[in-house]
Design a protein around this motif. Structure first.
Motif, short mmCIF file in Angstrom:
data_model
loop_
_atom_site.label_atom_id
_atom_site.label_comp_id
_atom_site.label_asym_id
_atom_site.label_seq_id
_atom_site.Cartn_x
_atom_site.Cartn_y
_atom_site.Cartn_z
N LEU A 1 50.42 28.94 44.76
CA LEU A 1 50.00 28.27 43.28
C LEU A 1 50.78 26.85 43.16
CD1 LEU A 1 50.87 31.68 41.16
CD2 LEU A 1 48.23 30.66 41.93
N MET B 1 54.70 26.09 32.78
CA MET B 1 54.04 27.15 31.85
C MET B 1 53.73 26.56 30.81
SD MET B 1 52.63 29.74 31.18
CE MET B 1 52.30 30.87 32.70
N LEU C 1 46.68 27.51 29.52
CA LEU C 1 46.48 28.33 30.56
C LEU C 1 45.34 29.22 30.49
CD1 LEU C 1 48.93 30.17 33.12
CD2 LEU C 1 47.21 31.37 31.80
N GLY D 1 41.96 27.18 29.77
CA GLY D 1 41.68 26.47 30.92
C GLY D 1 41.75 24.94 30.57
N GLU E 1 46.29 20.71 31.82
CA GLU E 1 46.98 20.77 33.13
C GLU E 1 46.22 21.84 34.12
OE1 GLU E 1 48.58 21.38 30.56
OE2 GLU E 1 50.67 22.28 31.10
N TYR E 2 45.50 22.82 33.21
CA TYR E 2 44.78 24.11 34.04
C TYR E 2 43.48 23.88 34.09
CZ TYR E 2 49.20 26.07 32.96
OH TYR E 2 50.60 26.47 32.98
N GLU E 3 42.73 22.73 33.64
CA GLU E 3 41.34 22.55 33.83
C GLU E 3 41.09 22.45 35.25
OE1 GLU E 3 38.19 18.98 31.93
OE2 GLU E 3 40.20 18.79 31.59
N LEU F 1 40.83 25.00 36.96
CA LEU F 1 41.36 26.14 37.76
C LEU F 1 40.80 27.57 37.64
CD1 LEU F 1 45.36 25.71 37.38
CD2 LEU F 1 43.84 24.97 39.36
N THR G 1 43.06 32.29 39.34
CA THR G 1 44.35 31.41 39.59
C THR G 1 45.34 31.44 38.48
OG1 THR G 1 43.32 30.05 41.20
CG2 THR G 1 45.38 29.14 40.21
N ARG G 2 44.55 31.14 37.06
CA ARG G 2 45.50 31.03 36.06
C ARG G 2 46.16 32.58 35.78
NH1 ARG G 2 41.72 29.86 31.71
NH2 ARG G 2 39.86 29.77 33.31
N HIS H 1 49.03 32.59 37.87
CA HIS H 1 50.08 31.90 37.05
C HIS H 1 50.90 32.72 36.12
CE1 HIS H 1 50.37 27.82 38.77
NE2 HIS H 1 48.98 27.84 38.98
#
Length: 224
Positions: free
Chosen positions: A49, A54, A59, A62, A65-67, A69, A73-74, A77
Motif C-alpha cells: 500500500l 490516515m 478514505l 474516495g 488523497e484516496y481519489e 483508489l 485498497t481503501r 488501508h
C-alpha cells in the motif's frame, strides 16, 4: 519529568453531517510507540500500500488523497490502521453536538465545547496532575476549537505546565488517530440514528458488525 501529549481533532465542520465532534487523544510520553509504528509500517509494506497519512473521512468516500483508489485498497488501508490503533497505548475523549442546535449561534457552540472540555478535564484531574508537562497538538483547523481548547485547558490546569504545538496530519500518527476516532464516533451516531450511508455499510456492514469489529475495540480506550 513526566509528559502527556494531547492530540485534538474535529469532525463534521463541513458537508451534510448532522453532528459536530471534538476528540482528544491522550498519550503518555513514557509509553513507547516504536513497536506499534514498526508493525504498522511493515503491514503497509506487506500489503504493498502507499504510505500516506490516515484521513478516514476521505478514505471512506474516495476523495482527496484516496481519489481513484479501489474500494478494496481503501479497505486494506483502514484495516492496517485499525490494527495499529489496537496496539497503541492511549486514552481518548469525544464530545458531540447536534448542529441544528447551534445553526445560528456559533458562539453558543464555543461555550458548550469549553464547558464540556472543562468537565471532562476535571473528571480526569487526578490523572492529569501526574504530569509535569502537558503538550497540546492541534492544526488550528477551526478557530472555535482552538479558542475552546485554550480556555478549557488553562482553566483546568496550571498554565506553566501547558505547551501548544501546531501540527499537520503527516507529522504524527496519533494526530491521525484523533481523526480516525472522530470519524468512527460520528459513524456510530449515524448508525444509532438509522442515518448511516451506503458507504458506511460498504466499509463497516450493519450496526452489529460495526459495533463488534470497530466501536467496542475503540471504546476500550475511552476515558471515564
Amino acid at each position: 519529568m513526566e509528559e502527556l501529549s494531547i492530540f485534538v481533532d474535529e469532525s463534521g465542520d463541513t458537508g451534510n453531517s448532522q453532528y459536530y465532534l471534538v476528540t482528544l487523544v491522550f498519550h503518555e510520553q513514557g509509553h513507547d510507540l516504536s513497536d506499534a509504528l514498526a508493525r504498522y509500517d511493515q503491514l503497509i509494506r506487506d500489503k504493498r500500500l502507499a504510505d500516506m497519512p490516515m484521513h478516514l473521512g476521505p478514505l471512506l468516500t474516495g476523495h482527496k488523497e484516496y481519489e481513484g483508489l479501489p474500494v478494496g485498497t481503501r479497505k486494506s488501508h483502514l484495516g492496517c490502521f485499525a490494527m495499529f490503533a489496537e496496539r497503541v497505548p492511549f486514552g481518548y475523549i469525544t464530545l458531540s453536538y447536534e448542529k441544528k442546535l447551534y445553526a445560528d449561534r456559533p458562539e453558543k457552540l464555543l461555550v458548550s465545547i469549553k464547558r464540556d472540555l472543562v468537565i471532562a478535564l476535571f473528571d480526569n484531574l487526578p490523572y492529569l496532575q501526574r504530569f509535569d508537562r502537558v503538550k497540546i497538538y492541534y492544526d488550528n483547523g477551526q478557530s472555535i476549537v482552538t479558542e475552546a481548547i485554550h480556555k478549557a485547558v488553562e482553566y483546568a490546569l496550571w498554565k506553566d505546565v501547558v505547551v501548544y504545538r501546531l501540527v499537520t496530519p503527516a507529522d504524527y500518527c496519533l494526530f491521525q488517530l484523533a481523526d480516525y476516532i472522530c470519524t468512527l464516533e460520528l459513524t456510530a451516531l449515524k448508525y444509532q440514528a438509522h442515518a448511516e450511508t451506503a458507504t458506511d455499510r460498504m466499509f463497516f456492514g450493519q450496526w452489529g458488525s460495526f459495533k463488534k469489529n470497530h466501536l467496542k475495540k475503540l471504546r476500550r480506550h475511552r476515558l471515564g
